[in-house]
Design a protein around this motif. Structure first.
Motif, PDB file in Angstrom:
ATOM      1  N   TYR A   1     109.549  12.013  26.452  1.00 49.82           N
ATOM      2  CA  TYR A   1     109.514  12.238  24.990  1.00 49.82           C
ATOM      3  C   TYR A   1     110.773  12.990  24.570  1.00 49.82           C
ATOM      4  O   TYR A   1     110.996  14.114  25.011  1.00 49.82           O
ATOM      5  CB  TYR A   1     108.262  13.034  24.645  1.00 49.82           C
ATOM      6  N   HIS A   2     111.599  12.359  23.740  1.00 47.14           N
ATOM      7  CA  HIS A   2     112.764  13.018  23.133  1.00 47.14           C
ATOM      8  C   HIS A   2     112.322  13.429  21.738  1.00 47.14           C
ATOM      9  O   HIS A   2     112.024  12.580  20.892  1.00 47.14           O
ATOM     10  CB  HIS A   2     113.938  12.040  23.065  1.00 47.14           C
ATOM     11  N   ALA A   3     112.274  14.739  21.478  1.00 44.44           N
ATOM     12  CA  ALA A   3     111.642  15.236  20.248  1.00 44.44           C
ATOM     13  C   ALA A   3     112.536  15.137  19.018  1.00 44.44           C
ATOM     14  O   ALA A   3     112.084  15.416  17.906  1.00 44.44           O
ATOM     15  CB  ALA A   3     111.185  16.671  20.454  1.00 44.44           C
ATOM     16  N   GLY A   4     113.807  14.765  19.186  1.00 39.95           N
ATOM     17  CA  GLY A   4     114.704  14.765  18.027  1.00 39.95           C
ATOM     18  C   GLY A   4     114.887  16.194  17.530  1.00 39.95           C
ATOM     19  O   GLY A   4     114.907  17.138  18.315  1.00 39.95           O
ATOM     20  N   ASP A   5     114.989  16.340  16.211  1.00 37.52           N
ATOM     21  CA  ASP A   5     115.230  17.677  15.615  1.00 37.52           C
ATOM     22  C   ASP A   5     113.982  18.245  14.956  1.00 37.52           C
ATOM     23  O   ASP A   5     114.069  18.906  13.927  1.00 37.52           O
ATOM     24  CB  ASP A   5     116.317  17.569  14.535  1.00 37.52           C
ATOM     25  N   THR A   6     112.831  18.017  15.516  1.00 38.96           N
ATOM     26  CA  THR A   6     111.612  18.414  14.797  1.00 38.96           C
ATOM     27  C   THR A   6     111.328  19.915  14.874  1.00 38.96           C
ATOM     28  O   THR A   6     111.827  20.610  15.758  1.00 38.96           O
ATOM     29  CB  THR A   6     110.391  17.634  15.344  1.00 38.96           C
ATOM     30  N   CYS A   7     110.518  20.377  13.931  1.00 42.65           N
ATOM     31  CA  CYS A   7     109.883  21.685  14.073  1.00 42.65           C
ATOM     32  C   CYS A   7     108.620  21.479  14.901  1.00 42.65           C
ATOM     33  O   CYS A   7     108.271  20.342  15.250  1.00 42.65           O
ATOM     34  CB  CYS A   7     109.527  22.269  12.701  1.00 42.65           C
ATOM     35  N   LEU A   8     107.964  22.565  15.238  1.00 46.82           N
ATOM     36  CA  LEU A   8     106.673  22.453  15.922  1.00 46.82           C
ATOM     37  C   LEU A   8     105.677  21.820  14.954  1.00 46.82           C
ATOM     38  O   LEU A   8     105.601  22.201  13.792  1.00 46.82           O
ATOM     39  CB  LEU A   8     106.186  23.840  16.338  1.00 46.82           C
ATOM     40  N   THR A   9     104.946  20.838  15.408  1.00 47.61           N
ATOM     41  CA  THR A   9     103.980  20.157  14.548  1.00 47.61           C
ATOM     42  C   THR A   9     102.760  19.715  15.368  1.00 47.61           C
ATOM     43  O   THR A   9     102.889  19.396  16.554  1.00 47.61           O
ATOM     44  CB  THR A   9     104.606  18.926  13.845  1.00 47.61           C
ATOM     45  N   GLY A  10     101.609  19.713  14.693  1.00 47.60           N
ATOM     46  CA  GLY A  10     100.381  19.260  15.333  1.00 47.60           C
ATOM     47  C   GLY A  10     100.452  17.818  15.814  1.00 47.60           C
ATOM     48  O   GLY A  10      99.632  17.382  16.626  1.00 47.60           O
ATOM     49  N   GLU A  11     101.474  17.064  15.343  1.00 45.59           N
ATOM     50  CA  GLU A  11     101.700  15.696  15.842  1.00 45.59           C
ATOM     51  C   GLU A  11     101.795  15.665  17.362  1.00 45.59           C
ATOM     52  O   GLU A  11     101.492  14.670  17.997  1.00 45.59           O
ATOM     53  CB  GLU A  11     103.011  15.131  15.290  1.00 45.59           C
ATOM     54  N   MET A  12     102.261  16.778  17.928  1.00 47.57           N
ATOM     55  CA  MET A  12     102.470  16.795  19.382  1.00 47.57           C
ATOM     56  C   MET A  12     101.152  16.684  20.138  1.00 47.57           C
ATOM     57  O   MET A  12     101.110  16.163  21.241  1.00 47.57           O
ATOM     58  CB  MET A  12     103.245  18.044  19.762  1.00 47.57           C
ATOM     59  N   LYS A  13     100.078  17.166  19.522  1.00 42.54           N
ATOM     60  CA  LYS A  13      98.760  17.004  20.153  1.00 42.54           C
ATOM     61  C   LYS A  13      98.356  15.525  20.130  1.00 42.54           C
ATOM     62  O   LYS A  13      97.744  15.015  21.068  1.00 42.54           O
ATOM     63  CB  LYS A  13      97.722  17.852  19.412  1.00 42.54           C
ATOM     64  N   THR A  14      98.713  14.857  19.031  1.00 39.20           N
ATOM     65  CA  THR A  14      98.450  13.417  18.932  1.00 39.20           C
ATOM     66  C   THR A  14      99.299  12.648  19.931  1.00 39.20           C
ATOM     67  O   THR A  14      98.838  11.686  20.553  1.00 39.20           O
ATOM     68  CB  THR A  14      98.763  12.929  17.496  1.00 39.20           C
ATOM     69  N   ILE A  15     100.543  13.085  20.087  1.00 41.90           N
ATOM     70  CA  ILE A  15     101.436  12.420  21.042  1.00 41.90           C
ATOM     71  C   ILE A  15     100.858  12.521  22.453  1.00 41.90           C
ATOM     72  O   ILE A  15     100.861  11.554  23.213  1.00 41.90           O
ATOM     73  CB  ILE A  15     102.855  13.027  20.962  1.00 41.90           C
ATOM     74  N   LYS A  16     100.306  13.683  22.790  1.00 41.52           N
ATOM     75  CA  LYS A  16      99.675  13.825  24.109  1.00 41.52           C
ATOM     76  C   LYS A  16      98.521  12.827  24.258  1.00 41.52           C
ATOM     77  O   LYS A  16      98.411  12.131  25.265  1.00 41.52           O
ATOM     78  CB  LYS A  16      99.166  15.242  24.304  1.00 41.52           C
ATOM     79  N   GLU A  17      97.683  12.774  23.225  1.00 44.60           N
ATOM     80  CA  GLU A  17      96.505  11.904  23.315  1.00 44.60           C
ATOM     81  C   GLU A  17      96.891  10.427  23.380  1.00 44.60           C
ATOM     82  O   GLU A  17      96.329   9.654  24.139  1.00 44.60           O
ATOM     83  CB  GLU A  17      95.588  12.162  22.111  1.00 44.60           C
TER      84      GLU A  17
END
Ligand code: NI
Ligand code: MN
Length: 222
Positions: free
Chosen positions: A133-149
């Motif tokens: 996973y290359h996160a780009g320039d993001t801030c911390l976001t709850g999307e990351m929990k979705t990405i895990k799932e």
């Protein structure tokens, strides 16, 4: 066999056999990296900011390869004379070396001429079952929990420099939410406002048994 190399800033080359993909190729930060000698088959861009677009247009034109990016950015690349493939977030795209899906990043994206560059993205690569996973320039976001799932990446390339992106504390939380085995810090040290404490990052992610792999662009070998 997946071979991941850190060029510097947010630029990575990921090789699979005789194919290689470049992400966010600001290759000018590393004069040891000679892209002309590399078997690059694709360029992927997380967003349009200059420190991510980098030398993408020059490399794509010279090698006659395609730049894959969200529609607005892909359209710009085409206007500039490069081959490009417009995509949207959330769908797997197949390549000769594997597949990739662009995912949400919370960040802005403007083209070099100031026009809107489309939504900013992160990118998940799936190369022979290895998910990066290359996160780009993001801030911390709850999307990351979705990405895990949804995607369960094993390796995360995370910006840690703060100011424009996550800082070390938030990147450590991202590593936890993503559930990755290995986190590789990026987007730090290049500008005065994105300095970061690498040891602190390594200590923070160790609490969740995530290994911090610090890649030094100086170590790059052709
Ligand atoms: Ni940016
Ligand atoms: Mn950036």
């Amino acid at each position: 066999m997946v071979d991941l190399r850190y060029i510097g800033h947010s630029a990575f080359e990921i090789k699979n056999g005789d194919k290689a993909v470049l992400i966010d190729p600001l290759v000018s930060v590393n004069d040891k990296f000679d892209w002309k000698e590399e078997p690059i088959t694709d360029i992927l861009l997380t967003h349009a900011h200059g420190d991510h677009l980098g030398e993408a247009l020059e490399i794509a034109k010279e090698k006659d390869i395609e730049i894959t990016a969200v529609a607005e950015l892909a359209g710009y690349c085409k206007e500039q004379g490069a081959k490009s493939k417009p995509i949207g977030l959330g769908a797997w795209i197949n390549f000769s070396w594997g597949r990739a899906v662009f995912v949400p990043a919370f960040h802005s994206s403007s083209l070099p001429d100031g026009r809107y560059g489309g939504v900013a993205a992160g990118i998940i690569l799936d190369i022979d079952g290895v998910r990066i996973y290359h996160a780009g320039d993001t801030c911390l976001t709850g999307e990351m929990k979705t990405i895990k799932e949804l995607y369960a990446p094993q390796i995360a390339l995370l910006p840690i420099g703060g100011n424009y992106t996550m800082d070390v504390e938030h990147a450590a939380m991202a590593a936890k939410w993503l559930g990755v085995r290995t986190a590789i810090p990026m987007h730090y040290g290049t500008f005065p406002e994105i300095q970061a404490d690498l040891e602190r990052f390594a200590r923070l992610i160790a609490f969740n048994n995530t290994a911090c792999q610090i890649l030094n662009p100086e170590d790059i070998k052709q």
